[in-house]
Design an enzyme around this catalytic site. Structure first.
Site, PDB file in Angstrom:
ATOM      1  N   CYS A   6       0.792  -1.259   0.073  1.00  0.00           N
ATOM      2  CA  CYS A   6       0.015  -0.064   0.037  1.00  0.00           C
ATOM      3  C   CYS A   6       1.102   1.421  -0.245  1.00  0.00           C
ATOM      4  O   CYS A   6       0.652   2.320  -0.692  1.00  0.00           O
ATOM      5  CB  CYS A   6      -1.097  -0.067   1.063  1.00  0.00           C
ATOM      6  N   HIS A  45      -6.232  -2.879  -0.959  1.00  0.00           N
ATOM      7  CA  HIS A  45      -5.524  -4.146  -0.089  1.00  0.00           C
ATOM      8  C   HIS A  45      -6.485  -5.236  -0.089  1.00  0.00           C
ATOM      9  O   HIS A  45      -7.511  -5.445   0.547  1.00  0.00           O
ATOM     10  CB  HIS A  45      -5.280  -3.586   1.250  1.00  0.00           C
ATOM     11  N   HIS A  98      -0.365 -10.350  -4.386  1.00  0.00           N
ATOM     12  CA  HIS A  98       0.417  -9.878  -5.358  1.00  0.00           C
ATOM     13  C   HIS A  98       0.854 -11.023  -6.339  1.00  0.00           C
ATOM     14  O   HIS A  98       0.944 -12.263  -5.989  1.00  0.00           O
ATOM     15  CB  HIS A  98       1.926  -9.235  -5.062  1.00  0.00           C
TER      16      HIS A  98
HETATM   17  P1  5GP Z   1       6.163 -13.041  -1.614  1.00  0.00           P
HETATM   18  O1  5GP Z   1       7.454 -13.617  -1.064  1.00  0.00           O
HETATM   19  O2  5GP Z   1       5.333 -12.389  -0.556  1.00  0.00           O
HETATM   20  O3  5GP Z   1       5.554 -13.917  -2.537  1.00  0.00           O
HETATM   21  O4  5GP Z   1       6.886 -11.639  -2.521  1.00  0.00           O
HETATM   22  C1  5GP Z   1       7.002 -10.676  -1.928  1.00  0.00           C
HETATM   23  C2  5GP Z   1       8.109 -10.019  -2.971  1.00  0.00           C
HETATM   24  O5  5GP Z   1       8.152  -8.604  -2.740  1.00  0.00           O
HETATM   25  C3  5GP Z   1       9.528 -10.636  -2.926  1.00  0.00           C
HETATM   26  O6  5GP Z   1       9.844 -11.135  -4.244  1.00  0.00           O
HETATM   27  C4  5GP Z   1      10.297  -9.337  -2.480  1.00  0.00           C
HETATM   28  O7  5GP Z   1      11.787  -9.288  -3.380  1.00  0.00           O
HETATM   29  C5  5GP Z   1       9.494  -8.111  -3.136  1.00  0.00           C
HETATM   30  N1  5GP Z   1       9.771  -7.307  -2.120  1.00  0.00           N
HETATM   31  C6  5GP Z   1       9.907  -7.046  -0.937  1.00  0.00           C
HETATM   32  N2  5GP Z   1      10.234  -5.626  -0.608  1.00  0.00           N
HETATM   33  C7  5GP Z   1      10.022  -4.925  -1.444  1.00  0.00           C
HETATM   34  C8  5GP Z   1      10.295  -3.596  -1.972  1.00  0.00           C
HETATM   35  O8  5GP Z   1      10.235  -2.452  -0.916  1.00  0.00           O
HETATM   36  N3  5GP Z   1       9.987  -3.058  -3.222  1.00  0.00           N
HETATM   37  C9  5GP Z   1      10.111  -3.972  -4.252  1.00  0.00           C
HETATM   38  N4  5GP Z   1       9.990  -3.560  -5.510  1.00  0.00           N
HETATM   39  N5  5GP Z   1       9.709  -5.329  -4.043  1.00  0.00           N
HETATM   40  C10 5GP Z   1       9.820  -5.636  -2.832  1.00  0.00           C
HETATM   41 ZN    ZN Z   2      -1.742  -3.201   1.429  1.00  0.00          ZN
END
Ligand code: 5GP
Ligand code: ZN
Length: 112
Positions: A6, A45, A98
């Site tokens: 968010c 969200h 996501h």
């Molecule tokens: P999950 O592990 O929840 O499936 O994916 C979260 C993703 O968010 C990860 O691939 C991580 O690298 C990415 N991520 C985490 N923090 C940030 C951020 O501050 N900026 C960006 N662009 N990606 C992020």
């Molecule tokens: Zn959110």
């Protein structure tokens, strides 16, 4: 609410935008796991896939209309993978729905 994605949507945390419209924001993953690694998120969200229901699924349908357009714009002509981690067993680290778009190379055969 304290939510990283968010904060990215509202601009408090910078990101590299690849696509945006009234419902969806897409940006480059900060820790790419493939030459192209994009995250596509709803502007509302929703905590995870588990939070999708009849009241918000229109934005998910819209995300899946955007994904092939983003993939085409990124030149992912050889194919790509779309992933959404949901919950602890799937190692979901950010609790805002996501969809990862991964591509730009031959991806691993295994998904788990
Ligand atoms: P999950 O592990 O929840 O499936 O994916 C979260 C993703 O968010 C990860 O691939 C991580 O690298 C990415 N991520 C985490 N923090 C940030 C951020 O501050 N900026 C960006 N662009 N990606 C992020
Ligand atoms: Zn959110």
């Amino acid at each position: 609410m304290d939510c990283l994605f968010c904060s990215i949507i509202n601009g408090d945390i910078p990101s590299t935008k690849v696509y945006e419209d009234e419902m969806v924001y897409a940006f480059r993953d900060i820790n790419p796991q493939a030459p192209t690694h994009i995250l596509v998120i709803p502007k509302i969200h929703i905590p995870s896939v588990d939070g999708i229901d009849e009241n918000n699924s229109a934005v998910v349908a819209h995300i899946f209309e955007c994904i092939p357009k983003i993939a085409k714009a990124e030149g992912l002509n050889g194919g790509y993978r779309v992933v959404s981690n949901c919950g602890d067993n799937a190692c979901q680290s950010v609790k805002h729905l996501h969809f990862h778009i991964l591509g730009g190379k031959q991806l691993a055969d295994s998904m788990a």
